[in-house]
Every structure is written in C-alpha cells, then in structure tokens.
Enzyme design. Structure first.
Site, PDB file in Angstrom:
ATOM      1  N   SER A 104      41.920  42.993  46.462  1.00 36.83           N
ATOM      2  CA  SER A 104      39.964  42.059  46.230  1.00 36.83           C
ATOM      3  C   SER A 104      39.740  40.720  47.088  1.00 36.83           C
ATOM      4  CB  SER A 104      40.755  40.735  44.626  1.00 36.83           C
ATOM      5  OG  SER A 104      39.563  40.316  44.245  1.00 36.83           O
TER       6      SER A 104
ATOM      7  N   ASP B 184      38.547  49.538  37.746  1.00 39.54           N
ATOM      8  CA  ASP B 184      37.703  48.219  38.175  1.00 39.54           C
ATOM      9  C   ASP B 184      36.793  48.246  38.432  1.00 39.54           C
ATOM     10  OD1 ASP B 184      38.135  45.400  39.096  1.00 39.54           O
ATOM     11  OD2 ASP B 184      39.348  46.496  40.784  1.00 39.54           O
TER      12      ASP B 184
ATOM     13  N   HIS C 139      42.209  47.166  38.998  1.00 39.06           N
ATOM     14  CA  HIS C 139      42.518  45.825  39.918  1.00 39.06           C
ATOM     15  C   HIS C 139      43.531  46.017  41.115  1.00 39.06           C
ATOM     16  CE1 HIS C 139      39.611  43.409  41.817  1.00 39.06           C
ATOM     17  NE2 HIS C 139      40.496  41.774  41.763  1.00 39.06           N
TER      18      HIS C 139
END
Length: 855
Positions: free
Chosen positions: A177, A427, A452
C-alpha cells in the site's frame, strides 16, 4: 403544486447524495480497522534519533524513531547476509510487521536480517514528544512528508549497516500500500541504498490525471457487482434512502439506533463515510480465505455481505439490509455493541494531513458505472477543505514532480531497475498501480483474484495456486537481484550456472507447460501405454524411462520416438547414467570409462544437430531457426557458447528424464498396496473424463490438469516417501557455524532431505503412504500449519529445481492414463534402493490388464 414539490424533493435528495462522502480520497488502510493483536513474531524494539528536517541545515530538533529488528535468520555480515527492510506505512509499525508474514517466512531461506522502521508521526515515532504536540498545527505537521520518511529510512539503514559492519550486505525493500509506494520511491531516489524493491499494491500512479478519476470506485463497484447485481443495486439505492431519512433530528436519532452507533448523529455525513469506507475496505481485503488484517472477516467477505443483503426477509427496508451487510465488516464476530465513527485504533490520523498536502489522489464517482453517490473531483473544493482543516493548500502535482509518474514507462525504464509491482485486480488501488512490465527488471506481477497486498501476508494451507506461484516468482526475482549483486565476487562457473538456470526456468515456464509440454506429455504417455501387452511381464522402470526420455528428447532436440537417432541416444544415455554414480576410476572396462565414452558420443550427436541448424540458418536466414525446442531456443535467444549449450542440454536430459521416471515408478509401487488411494484416483479421473465427454473433447487441457487435486496429493506423498533425491550437494563458500559446529570454507556439505521427510516430529506416521495428509483440511505435520515447510523434494526455497512443475505434470498425466486404462500386479518381489539415487533392483517387473469398462 404537487408536481413542483416532488421535483424540489428529488433535487434535495440528489444534492444530499452528492455530499454523502466528505473525503474525496479514501485512506489507503482502514481507519475503522480493529486494534492489532500481539505480534506473533519475535523481534527487538529499538529507537534511533532522527533529524526532524533532513533537507535543511537549520537545527529544528530531532525525534525518536522506533524500529523492529530480527537477526535470528541472518547469516551475518561476513557472508553478506541480506537485509530485508519493510518501509513503514501510515500507522503503528507492529500492525504492518504482523501482517507481513511473507517477509518473515523467506528470511530463513535467504539468511536475512529483518528491519521494520516506523513512519514518522505514526505509532510511537512522534516528534515534539507526543501526538497532541506533533499534530498541533500546520507548523508542527510540516515535517510529515513522504520525502522526509524515506530519508529517515536511508539514514537509519546506513547507520545500522555501519554498526553491524554490514556495509557489503545487500538491502531489499518491501512495502504494501503506502509502504509499497515508499519502497518503490526509495529505490528510485536512493538506488545506492538498495538492490531492489517489492512494492505490493502500491498506487504510485494515482496522481494528477495519470489514471481516470473514477478508477478506484469503479473497481470497488465491480467487485460487488460480480458477486450480485441486486446487492450492487441495493447499495446504490441506499444513498438516497439515507439522505431521505436524515433530514431532521428525529430521523438522525432513528438512524443512530438503526446502525447501533455509540453517539447520536448530527448529520448523515459521518455515517455515509463509515459505509463507503466499509465497501472500499471490503474490496481491498476480499481475500479467498478468512483474515483479520483490517477486521476479522470470512473468506470472500464481499460475497458474504451480498448474501446478507440479498437474503434479508421480504419487506426489509433498504437501510436494514445495508446494516446487515456492513456488519460483516464491522462486527463479523458479533462482539461489538455499538460503533464509534471516530475510532482510529492504528493512529492513522496523520494521513488526512498528507492527503491535504502532497498525497493528493484525484477521485470521482460516475453514476453510470459506480454504486457510490455521483461526484466529480473538484480541486478548488479540496483547496478550501484543506485550508479550513489545516491552514494549508494542497500541492497536487508535487508527488509526480518529486518521484515521477507521467511518462513513467520511458523514464523509469531508462533510470531505474529491480522493482516488482505486485497487484491483485480485486484491489481498488490496483487501478493506480503499475500493471505492465516496464523493462526486464521493473516487472508487474498481476493476479486476477488477488486483493490488497495479499502476497505479503503469511502463507496458509488454503492459499490458491496463483498466490503460491506469485510468491514464488517474487522469491526468484529477489534471488536474482542478490545473485546479480554478488556477481563480481562469484566464480565464472556460478555465473554460468545462474544463467543456465534462468534459461531452464524460461524454457519450462508455465506458459510453455500449458501450450507445449501438456500436449506432448499426453502424446508420449499414450504412445508408451498403447505398446503394452496384457499378461506379459515387463520392467515398468524401463518403460517409464523410455517415456520420460522420449519426451525430453523431443523438447530438447526435436527427436521423435521413430527417429533413427533416438534408440542409440537412449542406450548411450543409460550407460552414461550408470557411470555417473560409479567409482570415478578412468580405467578400461570400468563403468566410469564407459560413461565418459558415452558422454562424448552424446555430445557429438548434439553438436551435429547444432551444425545442421547453423547450416540452415546460413542458407535461409536467422528467422529460419526454430526455437520450439531447447536447442533452437538457446541458439536463437542466448549468447551461450557451444560448450555451454552442450552441457545445458545434457544436464536437462538427465534432470527431466531420470528423476521423473523413478518418481512414477515409485507411485506405481505405492499404489499397488493402497487400493483406497487407487480408487479415489480413478474416481477423480473418471470425473474429468465424463466432463470432457460431455464437451466432446479428447485431449487434456490446462483446466483439466488443475482439476487433478487428489493426483497432486499422491504425487506429493510419493516424493516425500520415495525420496528420489536423498541429499543435496552444497559447498561452503565461507566459514559457517551451524548448531555449534564449524564448517570451513571450501568443504562439501550434503544436507540429507530424507531425514526431514521421514521425521515423526514433522509428519504423523511418516512411513505410511498417506496422500490425504496433503489435502487442505488435512493435518499432516506437527508444529507448523504450512505443509510445504519441511518438504523439499525439489530443493529449498529459493533454490527450487527449475523443472519442478514439469516433473509434476509428467507424473500427473502418466498416472491419469495408467489408472484409467490398466490394473497391474507385480510379477516378482522388488524394492527401491538408493545407490546413491533411487532405483528398483529388478526394474519393477509388472503384468498389466486393460480395463474395458468405460465411463
């Protein structure tokens, strides 16, 4: 008048629906996520004094940066043990460390030190002594930037390496991320600090107008729509229902009760944010198995949300359905009594500051494609919002100025290297990441069903094949980076071996397995089986050697079973194999002398084939050289010398022939005494055959192969119990200490893998042939949930045999046609002996009877 009132009411609802989301950019990770559990991995917590401002010579103070460190697997500075550093995200570093199990798992195979530095202004790494003081105003927050955070990591890393005398240790960066963005950016900005970066789910392109503004919410919406169109429509309708029911204080009170909120609503905006956050985070963590990353969730959580929304009692109000659905995210365990919309368990409040300064990610919602309320990104609105909240104006183009983004393919391919961008297409952040290879060293690993940074999480017995393969690709790339780093100090032999290994990996890659090897394996299987005569004793071991040799001869040299060269080549090869394991006495009539002669004749044949192709190429041009087999592949696509090509083909003939044939022989041996196993195998393959009969197909395809789940269990158990390769050859390239013993540099080391395979500490009843132990719901090992941890028939991660998948394919295809078409019995008692490689002393003599009953 009634019509005018209705129009005004409709307009009011539309306006209200436009304002249901107060934050144009969702947080990368869950604001409402549950608090982290105690870290399950061992580590030391340390602190390092960082300059508050790395880019000014004014003394504005310092702060204490927390970092976690683990040296249990590190082989040390003398051996240039690598350092794996996770670039901390916008939250408590323990949360990210405990959810990055992949890094912990590969530390031991790589002999790596693990380092988890915490991002400034998050967790315990607070400037000015406390969060209240650090977040006091725009002046104190002004040092919360990505640039300052990356500089923190660089300074800490340099100091740590110096203190450990590990300046020569290569560094690999990891991050998921926002942490993945930092890892990629650090590799771009500080290329001398790290040899590579794994940037998982890193939306480095979610800036300016590089990607369409509606990408994020379109992906979230599509994730829900693919599970249920009615669920998608219910959520889309709910925004108007929410706006309608929130028009006065009494309605807001009723909404607060309906959604079990801890505090009374003063407007619908916080509730709308809470709901939209749930949908976004559900899309991010739509993992195929239960998880507790953001919240405790079931596998495929969006599917469960939609099941609850769709299956509500007839007549249920839209918002009642919505509450039932989002409770999957916020209260799947049923433990929460009321919901606090201001909850921030991971201390991620600083992200709103970052979003108001440099992390400006333009987003919008298109009413034609999104289930969210429609709105368009408005930079003027963002400026006013940030000016009101923090007294600052966003710099919307600063990130692309600092790190690049526009024309990234051209610029990064020229000035950067060794970055993996891994993404799962479920995601929503994948839409802002790199989804295509930029160069040979900046690669994109994309999975259709991934979410994710799923690849960074700990492995589980429920991991799907595509996830295991993705992680395997990451490990191989990282190993390649480390190999490249050590190239200058490696011998020429090791350099050549790495290059040949990569050639072998490419030649036996999954695309080639699908398009070429699957079909050829089935053809050669049928060719051998169709030659078998009933009630005649023959050597199963010899027949299987014929099968695997013919297959590899076809793939390496385009030799067919009927070619005049094939039989002499196989005979010479068998002579060569016997000499490989003999006493190396180069005397007349010894097995070793005969092996040397046979090797020379084999190489001459291969060289003759090379010469024939070179003559064709000279006559008809470079394009006339066929690269369908290995010989053509290396001649056309590599710069290997003739000697290297000869050695490569000889090695792959051995690797793809001898071990595979013995493995199938062992499977036949074990299956004869395991009628229940044999019955389940037949049932599995009969089921596949019935499906193919219905579709009027004959030959196997890749989907058929992937259905052979129990067959794979049989193969795995055969490899474990059979121990085709009982030990590995290794050489200590430096002095090594192992469990109190000193192994001097240059000594030969033979790790005995069969000791692990037959150890009751790792496997229940290790002498039993029990394929069911490898089924996902089985419990076959002691002390570990990962069934592959102590199974190393193809070498250890990351030094896996390049032909691993081909070997399993050969075994599966042959076993399928064998159990469908024949029963067999042994005509003489035989046993497998290791001398040093496994071989049946009598060749495994059998008689077969063809099965006449069909599907």
């Amino acid at each position: 008048m009634a019509l005018s009132t209705l129009l005004l009411l409709s307009l009011l609802l539309i306006l209200l629906s436009f304002s249901t989301l107060s934050e144009s950019t969702p947080q990368l990770l869950g604001k409402y996520a549950k608090k982290p559990n105690k870290l399950q991995f061992k580590y030391e917590t340390k602190y390092f004094t960082q300059q508050l401002d790395h880019f000014s010579f004014s003394d504005v103070g310092s702060f204490s940066q927390r970092f976690l460190i683990n040296k249990e697997s590190w082989v040390g500075a003398k051996r240039k043990g690598p350092i794996f550093m996770y670039c901390g995200n916008e939250g408590d570093i323990e949360w990210f460390a405990t959810n990055s199990g992949f890094i912990w798992e590969i530390a031991s195979p790589f002999g790596a030190l693990l380092l988890f530095p915490e991002h400034r202004y998050y967790g315990e790494s607070m400037p000015y002594g406390s969060k209240d003081q650090a977040y006091k105003n725009h002046s104190t927050l002004s040092y919360l930037t990505a640039e300052q955070a990356i500089a923190d990591y660089a300074v800490l890393l340099r100091d740590l390496k110096r203190n450990l005398s590990a300046e020569a240790s290569p560094v690999v960066l990891f991050g998921g991320s926002y942490g993945g963005m930092l890892a990629a950016w650090m590799k771009l900005k500080y290329p001398h600090m790290a040899i590579g970066a794994l940037a998982s789910s890193a939306p480095v392109l979610q800036f300016d107008d590089i990607v369409p503004y509606g990408t994020f919410y379109d992906i979230v919406s599509n994730d829900f729509r693919r599970e249920s169109t009615s669920c998608f429509n219910t959520i889309k309708e709910s925004w108007n229902a929410l706006a309608f029911e929130g028009q006065n204080a009494n309605s807001l009170s009723q909404l607060s009760k309906k959604f079990h909120l801890c505090k009374e609503l003063k407007s619908t905006t916080p509730l709308s944010d809470w709901l939209s956050s749930a949908y976004s985070y559900l899309a991010m963590v739509d993992y195929p198995y239960p998880s507790d990353f953001l919240m405790t969730l079931p596998g495929h959580p969006i599917r469960e949300v939609c099941r609850r929304i769709d299956n509500a009692a007839d007549g249920s109000a839209v918002l009642d359905r919505i509450f039932d659905g989002v409770s999957v995210y916020y209260n799947y365990t049923g433990d929460v009594k009321c919901f606090d919309l201001d909850d921030d368990p991971h201390g991620m409040g600083g992200w709103q500051w970052q979003a108001c300064t440099e992390m400006v990610m333009p987003m919008s919602s298109n009413p034609d494609t999104s289930m969210f309320p429609p709105w368009k990104f408005n930079y003027t609105y963002e400026q006013e919002r940030c000016r009101t909240s923090y007294g600052v104006v966003p710099r919307g183009r600063w990130i692309t100025t600092e790190f690049g983004g526009h024309d990234y393919k051209r610029t990064w391919s020229r000035g950067a290297s060794n970055i993996i961008f891994s993404n799962g297409l479920l995601d929503p952040w994948s839409g802002g990441s790199v989804l295509q290879n930029i160069s040979e060293t900046i690669v994109a690993l994309v999975t259709k069903e991934g979410a994710h940074h799923l690849d960074l999480r700990s492995s589980t017995p429920n991991d799907p094949d595509w996830l295991t393969q993705q992680r395997g690709s990451e490990v191989r790339l990282i190993q390649g980076w480390i190999d490249d780093y050590n190239r200058e100090k490696s011998s020429a032999f090791r350099d050549m071996h790495r290059e040949m290994r990569q050639i072998a990996l490419n030649f036996m890659s999954q695309p080639r397995l699908k398009s070429i090897f699957l079909k050829e394996a089935e053809n050669h299987t049928l060719l051998v089986l169709n030659s078998w005569k009933e009630n005649c004793s023959f050597s199963a071991q010899d027949e299987l050697r014929k099968f695997t040799f013919n297959l590899m001869a076809k793939q390496t040299l385009s030799l067919n079973p009927e070619d005049e060269d094939i039989e002499p080549l196989r005979n010479k090869y068998n002579t060569f194999l016997k000499g490989v394991v003999s006493t190396p006495l180069n005397l007349p009539e010894t097995a070793y002398r005969r092996a040397l002669k046979s090797r020379s004749k084999i190489l001459k044949l291969i060289e003759r084939k090379m010469s024939e192709r070179l003559e064709t190429m000279k006559k008809d041009g470079q394009d006339s050289l066929n690269d369908d087999d290995l010989l053509g592949w290396v001649m056309k696509l590599t710069n290997l010398t003739t000697e290297q090509i000869l050695d490569l083909i000889l090695s792959l003939l051995f690797a793809g022939h001898e071990t595979s044939s013995i493995s199938i022989s062992l499977a036949i041996f074990f299956l004869q005494d395991s009628p229940a196993v044999l019955q389940q195998l037949r049932e599995e393959h009969l089921s596949i055959s019935r499906a193919k009969q219905e579709s009027n197909e004959k030959m196997l395809n890749w989907k058929d192969y992937k259905k052979m789940e129990f067959t794979q269990c049989v193969i795995t158990e055969t490899l474990r119990l059979g121990n085709i390769t009982r030990f590995l050859h290794r050489k200590a390239i430096k002095d090594v200490q192992y469990k109190g013993y000193d192994i001097p540099k240059g000594w030969q080391v033979l790790p005995v893998v069969s000791a692990a395979h037959l150890d009751p500490a790792y496997f229940d009843k290790p002498s039993d042939f029990n394929p069911w132990r490898w089924q996902q719901n089985g419990s076959n090992q002691r002390g570990t949930p990962n069934s592959t941890t102590n199974l190393v028939p193809f070498g250890g991660w990351p030094r896996l045999c390049p032909g691993m998948e081909l070997a399993k394919l050969e075994m599966a295809i042959f076993i399928r046609h064998l159990v469908l078409n024949f029963t067999w019995e042994f005509t003489d008692k035989d046993e497998a002996m290791a001398n040093p490689y496994v071989e049946f002393t009598k060749g495994l003599p059998i008689k077969v009877r063809r099965i006449t009953s069909g599907i």
